[in-house]
Design an enzyme around this catalytic site. Structure first.
Site, PDB file in Angstrom:
ATOM      1  CD  GLU A 115     -22.480  54.825 -21.398  1.00 27.45           C
ATOM      2  OE1 GLU A 115     -23.098  55.792 -21.672  1.00 27.45           O
ATOM      3  OE2 GLU A 115     -21.642  54.106 -21.936  1.00 27.45           O
ATOM      4  NE  ARG A 148     -24.559  46.349 -18.341  1.00 30.55           N
ATOM      5  CZ  ARG A 148     -24.052  47.058 -19.163  1.00 30.55           C
ATOM      6  NH1 ARG A 148     -24.886  47.791 -19.938  1.00 30.55           N
ATOM      7  NH2 ARG A 148     -22.803  47.310 -19.120  1.00 30.55           N
ATOM      8  CG  ASN A 161     -24.011  49.337 -23.215  1.00 29.29           C
ATOM      9  OD1 ASN A 161     -23.707  49.572 -22.270  1.00 29.29           O
ATOM     10  ND2 ASN A 161     -23.295  49.786 -24.022  1.00 29.29           N
ATOM     11  CG  ASN A 187     -21.665  52.048 -26.349  1.00 30.62           C
ATOM     12  OD1 ASN A 187     -22.121  52.819 -25.529  1.00 30.62           O
ATOM     13  ND2 ASN A 187     -20.604  51.377 -25.749  1.00 30.62           N
ATOM     14  CG  ASP A 223     -18.667  53.980 -24.122  1.00 32.56           C
ATOM     15  OD1 ASP A 223     -19.942  54.022 -24.070  1.00 32.56           O
ATOM     16  OD2 ASP A 223     -18.008  53.458 -23.434  1.00 32.56           O
TER      17      ASP A 223
END
Length: 303
Positions: free
Chosen positions: A22, A107, A109, A154, A204
């Site tokens: 990521e 958490r 992201n 996201n 995403d």
């Protein structure tokens, strides 16, 4: 849509086997691409000049995103709401934020710096079903809520005129566009940009190219796709890996797209490439015929 016969071919450039690759970001001072394996808290550094890559940080917990500070240091956004600087010489510095109330089981992201050096930083839903939140971290280290009840925060990106921010909510299958006040950092007047609920895969990570088109990665969709400001698809690039997680532009002229992929699944042990496709978990590069622009740098006060 672009000519279907003109199909850019992705190249595997860093053959990592990331559980959840990521957050790729080009660091112009170093001429390299940094990217993450979120649940492993691994930070990787890929050098296009010689094709090498290395893991430069193996931390505890999870690291969900990062920005580049004015100083060139990275600012890491971690689990439990922890926000912490890092550089290659000194390693991890003192946290800017130790934790956030209510985020102990969550958490960060995905994150993005704004033109004034603030950071928009989103959190995951909790295991007990509490939705995520998009926060704004101001340069003095204070946090405020930008968007409540986010359904898996996201990818984010700014329009070229800096008047709007795109914000992806993966579980909702949508990308929204908010009015953005550069002076205050406030977001308002949400409007739909892309309804992806009927598309293959889930939106995403994303970026905005030099022409103002949104490039979105599709988890379990095996592609990135570009959308004009009206939300019409203009181009797509297929990848051999199913879980395509994020895209950024890099290089001295920002003319190469770098794309992270994942072995997944979202939680639990990693899958295999037999299940997830050739190169799953690796970093790819692809020439899209359009360039990007440098991402803004954060200017968060650190100790």
């Amino acid at each position: 849509m672009a000519d279907p016969t003109d199909r850019p071919e992705p190249r595997r450039v860093a053959d990592t086997h990331c559980h959840t690759g990521e957050g790729p970001l080009y660091h112009p001072d170093e001429g390299v691409v940094y990217f993450l394996d979120i649940p492993e808290a691994d930070l990787y550094r890929y050098d296009p000049a010689d094709g090498s890559h290395e893991r430069v940080l193996d931390a505890e917990g999870a690291v969900g995103g990062f920005t580049i500070q004015d100083s060139g240091d990275l600012l890491l956004f971690c689990d439990g709401g922890r926000i912490q600087p890092w550089n290659r010489d000194d390693g991890l510095g003192d946290p800017v934020v130790e934790s956030i109330d209510g985020e102990g089981n969550s958490r960060f992201n995905d994150v993005i710096a704004d033109p004034r050096g603030r950071v928009f930083c989103g959190t995951m839903p909790t295991p007990d079903g509490e939705p995520g939140t998009l926060y704004r971290l101001d340069t003095d280290g204070s946090l405020s809520v930008a968007v409540e009840d986010a359904r898996l925060s996201n990818g984010l990106g700014f329009t070229p005129d800096r008047r709007h921010v795109y914000f992806t909510e993966t579980e909702a299958g949508r990308i929204s566009r908010y009015r953005y006040d550069q002076a205050t950092g406030d977001l308002s007047d949400r409007e739909p940009f892309l309804d992806a609920s009927d598309l293959t895969g889930h939106p995403d990570g994303m970026t905005v190219d030099a022409e103002g088109h949104v490039w979105a990665a599709f988890w379990d969709g095996g592609r990135i796709a570009s959308y004009d400001p009206e939300g019409t698809e203009r181009q797509r690039v297929e990848f051999p890996a199913k879980k395509v997680s994020a895209v950024t532009f890099g290089g001295p002229d920002y003319d190469t797209a770098y794309v992270t992929t994942a072995l997944g699944p979202g939680e639990g042990p990693a899958s295999t490439r037999e299940e997830e496709g050739d190169g799953a978990g690796a970093l790819f590069a692809v020439d899209l015929g359009v360039g990007g622009v440098p991402e803004f740098r954060s200017r968060i006060e650190t100790r």
